[in-house]
Design an enzyme around this catalytic site. Structure first.
Site, PDB file in Angstrom:
ATOM      1  N   ASN A 108       0.740  -1.276   0.042  1.00 21.03           N
ATOM      2  CA  ASN A 108       0.029  -0.143  -0.019  1.00 21.03           C
ATOM      3  C   ASN A 108       0.970   1.317  -0.006  1.00 21.03           C
ATOM      4  OD1 ASN A 108       0.924  -0.201   2.763  1.00 21.03           O
ATOM      5  ND2 ASN A 108      -0.902   0.056   3.583  1.00 21.03           N
ATOM      6  N   ASP A 127       5.782 -16.759  14.698  1.00 13.20           N
ATOM      7  CA  ASP A 127       6.660 -16.531  15.597  1.00 13.20           C
ATOM      8  C   ASP A 127       6.206 -16.015  17.040  1.00 13.20           C
ATOM      9  OD1 ASP A 127       9.385 -15.713  16.669  1.00 13.20           O
ATOM     10  OD2 ASP A 127       9.865 -14.991  14.806  1.00 13.20           O
ATOM     11  N   ASP A 156      10.492 -18.026  19.992  1.00 18.34           N
ATOM     12  CA  ASP A 156      11.715 -17.018  20.053  1.00 18.34           C
ATOM     13  C   ASP A 156      12.149 -17.295  21.630  1.00 18.34           C
ATOM     14  OD1 ASP A 156      12.695 -14.275  19.092  1.00 18.34           O
ATOM     15  OD2 ASP A 156      11.898 -13.651  21.161  1.00 18.34           O
ATOM     16  N   GLU A 162      14.197 -21.513  19.417  1.00 15.32           N
ATOM     17  CA  GLU A 162      15.478 -20.656  19.286  1.00 15.32           C
ATOM     18  C   GLU A 162      16.071 -20.901  20.418  1.00 15.32           C
ATOM     19  OE1 GLU A 162      17.290 -16.257  18.184  1.00 15.32           O
ATOM     20  OE2 GLU A 162      15.294 -16.422  19.283  1.00 15.32           O
ATOM     21  N   HIS A 191      16.857 -13.232  10.153  1.00 12.06           N
ATOM     22  CA  HIS A 191      16.727 -11.849  10.400  1.00 12.06           C
ATOM     23  C   HIS A 191      17.852 -11.084  11.321  1.00 12.06           C
ATOM     24  CE1 HIS A 191      14.751 -13.319  13.636  1.00 12.06           C
ATOM     25  NE2 HIS A 191      14.909 -12.316  14.170  1.00 12.06           N
ATOM     26  N   ASP A 192      18.528 -11.879  12.154  1.00 12.49           N
ATOM     27  CA  ASP A 192      19.431 -11.600  12.913  1.00 12.49           C
ATOM     28  C   ASP A 192      20.933 -11.670  12.695  1.00 12.49           C
ATOM     29  OD1 ASP A 192      17.449 -11.211  14.934  1.00 12.49           O
ATOM     30  OD2 ASP A 192      17.439 -13.192  15.881  1.00 12.49           O
TER      31      ASP A 192
HETATM   32  C1  GLC Z   1      15.478 -13.287  19.122  1.00 14.16           C
HETATM   33  C2  GLC Z   1      14.898 -12.768  17.794  1.00 14.16           C
HETATM   34  C3  GLC Z   1      15.423 -11.506  17.648  1.00 14.16           C
HETATM   35  C4  GLC Z   1      15.031 -10.874  19.140  1.00 14.16           C
HETATM   36  C5  GLC Z   1      15.358 -11.173  20.128  1.00 14.16           C
HETATM   37  C6  GLC Z   1      14.351 -10.738  21.266  1.00 14.16           C
HETATM   38  O1  GLC Z   1      16.525 -13.607  19.158  1.00 14.16           O
HETATM   39  O2  GLC Z   1      15.416 -13.429  16.650  1.00 14.16           O
HETATM   40  O3  GLC Z   1      15.065 -10.855  16.482  1.00 14.16           O
HETATM   41  O4  GLC Z   1      15.543  -9.371  18.979  1.00 14.16           O
HETATM   42  O5  GLC Z   1      14.968 -12.736  20.322  1.00 14.16           O
HETATM   43  O6  GLC Z   1      12.977 -11.067  20.885  1.00 14.16           O
HETATM   44 CA    CA Z   2       2.598  -1.436   3.726  1.00 15.65          CA
END
Ligand code: GLC
Ligand code: CA
Length: 562
Positions: free
Chosen positions: A27, A102, A204, A259, A331-332
């Site tokens: 959008n 997640d 997470d 994780e 993503h980390d």
């Molecule tokens: C996990 C996530 C990370 C986040 C952290 C706290 O490591 O992958 O992106 O900052 O947890 O939630």
């Molecule tokens: Ca958007």
């Protein structure tokens, strides 16, 4: 096979991770969103992935881009509505793709009503939903634990004169899992989402939910985050996970991935052995710290022999005693090809394919992070103001405080900042790489002329199509079983340049060879090539007794003797 673990639907699946903020904006507000994901499901289907791990889309003040949830039952308005989310589940299902949400439940946002109430007074019924402690007699923190995003893990609330615990930012207070009401409230959250038809959860930092009741001081410093010896992977955590399984997960046919930083292969078996009823698999981090010393924010050289030792230990120790997840990035982490291969013009594509080969032929469930399948690269940042991530800012300060220069801090972040992975996805060579028609929330890498999904889709020799073939092999009638269930065997453990291993199952043997260098090399292996299965070059390897390998060459060979 005797002693073999029971087959599960997710054993031969490949997971594609989406970071919603950076995936696709429908959008024009500059932020990726759920409709944007729906519009790109065909890309994921074409790749062949059949599970999507969706980084958080719940309502959040976005202090940590969604890993700070303020309402587990609402979708963040910038990402869409509950209707959009339900449509995503339906549209994904049409393409035989399941959605993993997640689950961020070690902590909530400090703007979650639970915390707002908890903070409001010492005798509020929700006070005990979080971890509040009196200061030490001298007014200092209750113990010496550190946080991932701030020097100390405790924040003082001036009104009540107590500290609350936050292993991440001070806007991410840790929930008190010792309180059965908290656990029941979280179980409700899981039921709510599973009833909507999702395929499971990525959990997470779930290995941190058990906090010992006496909150002892840390004794290990200079490694990880002080305190982890007490709060990571303890018995309480295993107990809470088994309770989640009993109360929730066992009532659905789902997959879960936990994780879990600071884990050994023994922990890996505890978490993922099917008889323990905890989770399907975990993400360990041993190979992610191979080129950095996180505590002091220092870079280390990558050592392939050490890498082999780590991967081999996980492959062997979990074989039929658990399940591995296989990943190079998320993503980390920085971008895979820049970090472990080469992002220069000549070798970007070839080395990205080599790296994909290495993980996709191992035992476990492979994960592809958005953009990895098109070889997206790290960006070169020049100033701290260009970074978005709160961890990058924390590391920057930490490096300056250690006496290093601003330039040294930027150099470190150019290798390791989480921002690299969070730059907008590059869909085509148009404005903003097709990510948005508006102003992107985070500036693009600006190499979309060379790196973009459209070009990759159109070129049959691209990384995208190579990944597609890797993924298809795992599901193929001919090689699917050996790739999914075969025994792993490392070859030439001391070879510092080439990673070679075999997989064997029911009379089939595959040989996987990956040259990690920019040099042409010659190697000798036993056996005969029955079939060349995949090669990231066009040439035709002849004899294993004297095998020439081009820079970053990867080969998958059938060497079965039958
Ligand atoms: C996990 C996530 C990370 C986040 C952290 C706290 O490591 O992958 O992106 O900052 O947890 O939630
Ligand atoms: Ca958007």
């Amino acid at each position: 096979m005797k002693g073999a673990i029971t087959k599960r639907w997710w054993h031969n699946c490949v997971v594609y991770q989406i970071y919603p903020r950076s995936f696709n904006d429908s959008n024009g507000d500059g932020l990726g969103d759920i409709q944007g994901i729906i519009n790109k499901l065909d890309h994921i289907q074409a790749l062949g992935a059949n599970i999507i791990w969706l980084s958080p889309v719940n309502q959040s003040p976005m202090d940590d881009n969604g890993y700070d949830i303020s309402d587990y039952y609402k979708i963040a308005p910038e990402y869409g509505t509950m209707d959009d989310m339900e449509l995503l589940i339906v549209e994904a299902k049409k393409r035989d793709i399941k959605i993993l949400m997640d689950l961020v439940v070690n902590h909530t946002s400090d703007e979650h009503p639970w915390f707002v109430e908890s903070k409001s007074s010492l005798d509020n019924p929700k006070r005990d939903w979080y971890i509040w402690k009196d200061p030490k007699p001298d007014g200092s923190e209750p113990n010496n634990w550190e946080s991932f995003f701030t020097p100390k893990a405790w924040e003082l609330d001036a009104a009540s004169k107590q500290y609350y615990l936050h292993l991440f930012s001070k806007k991410q207070p840790d929930l008190n899992w010792a309180n059965p009401e908290v656990r029941a409230a979280i179980h409700d959250v899981l039921h709510f989402w599973l009833k909507k038809g999702i395929g499971g959860f990525r959990m997470d930092v779930i290995n941190m939910i058990g906090k010992p009741s006496d909150f002892p001081d840390a004794t290990i410093f200079d490694e990880g985050v002080a305190g982890w010896e007490h709060w990571a992977n303890n018995l309480l955590c295993h107990q809470y996970l088994r309770e989640i399984d009993e109360k929730v997960l066992s009532h659905y046919d789902v997959m879960t991935v936990a994780e879990t930083p600071f884990t050994t292969t023994l922990d890996g078996r505890y978490y993922s052995h099917p008889d323990r009823h905890e989770v399907s698999m975990i993400f360990h981090f041993e190979h992610m710290s191979i080129d950095r010393e996180e505590h002091n924010a220092v870079r280390k050289p990558f050592d392939l022999v050490e890498y082999k030792e780590i991967m081999t230990r996980w492959q062997n120790d979990l074989y039929q005693k658990g399940w591995n997840s296989l990943y190079w990035s998320n993503h980390d982490q920085p971008r895979t090809v820049s970090r472990f291969g080469s992002d220069c013009k000549e070798y970007r594509s070839i080395s990205a394919k080599m790296l994909g080969t290495l993980t996709h032929m191992m035992s476990g469930t492979p994960y592809v992070y958005q953009g990895e399948e098109i070889g997206m690269t790290n960006k070169i940042f020049t100033d701290i103001s260009q970074f978005n991530d709160l961890m990058a800012k924390f590391h920057y300060q930490k490096i300056l405080a250690s006496g290093r220069s601003a330039q040294q801090a930027i150099d470190f972040l150019n290798y390791f900042s989480r921002d690299h992975a969070r730059l907008p996805m590059q869909w085509d060579n148009g404005i903003n790489a097709g990510f948005t028609t508006g102003t992107p929330w985070l500036a693009l890498n600006n190499n979309q002329a060379v790196v973009n999904a459209q070009a990759e889709r159109e070129d049959e020799n691209s990384i995208f199509h190579y990944y597609r073939k890797l993924i298809a092999l795992r599901k193929s009638a001919l090689y699917g079983e050996v790739i999914t269930y075969g025994q792993y065997q490392l070859l030439d453990q001391d070879d510092a340049d080439v990673y070679a291993y075999q997989r064997s199952y029911n009379g089939k043997t595959l040989l996987i060879i990956c040259n990690f260098t920019q040099q042409s090399l010659t190697r000798h292996y036993n056996g005969e090539i029955k079939q060349l299965i995949l090669n990231n070059y066009q040439n035709n390897p002849r004899a294993l007794s004297s095998l020439s390998l081009a820079p970053y060459q990867a080969l998958i060979l059938d060497i079965s003797d039958k």
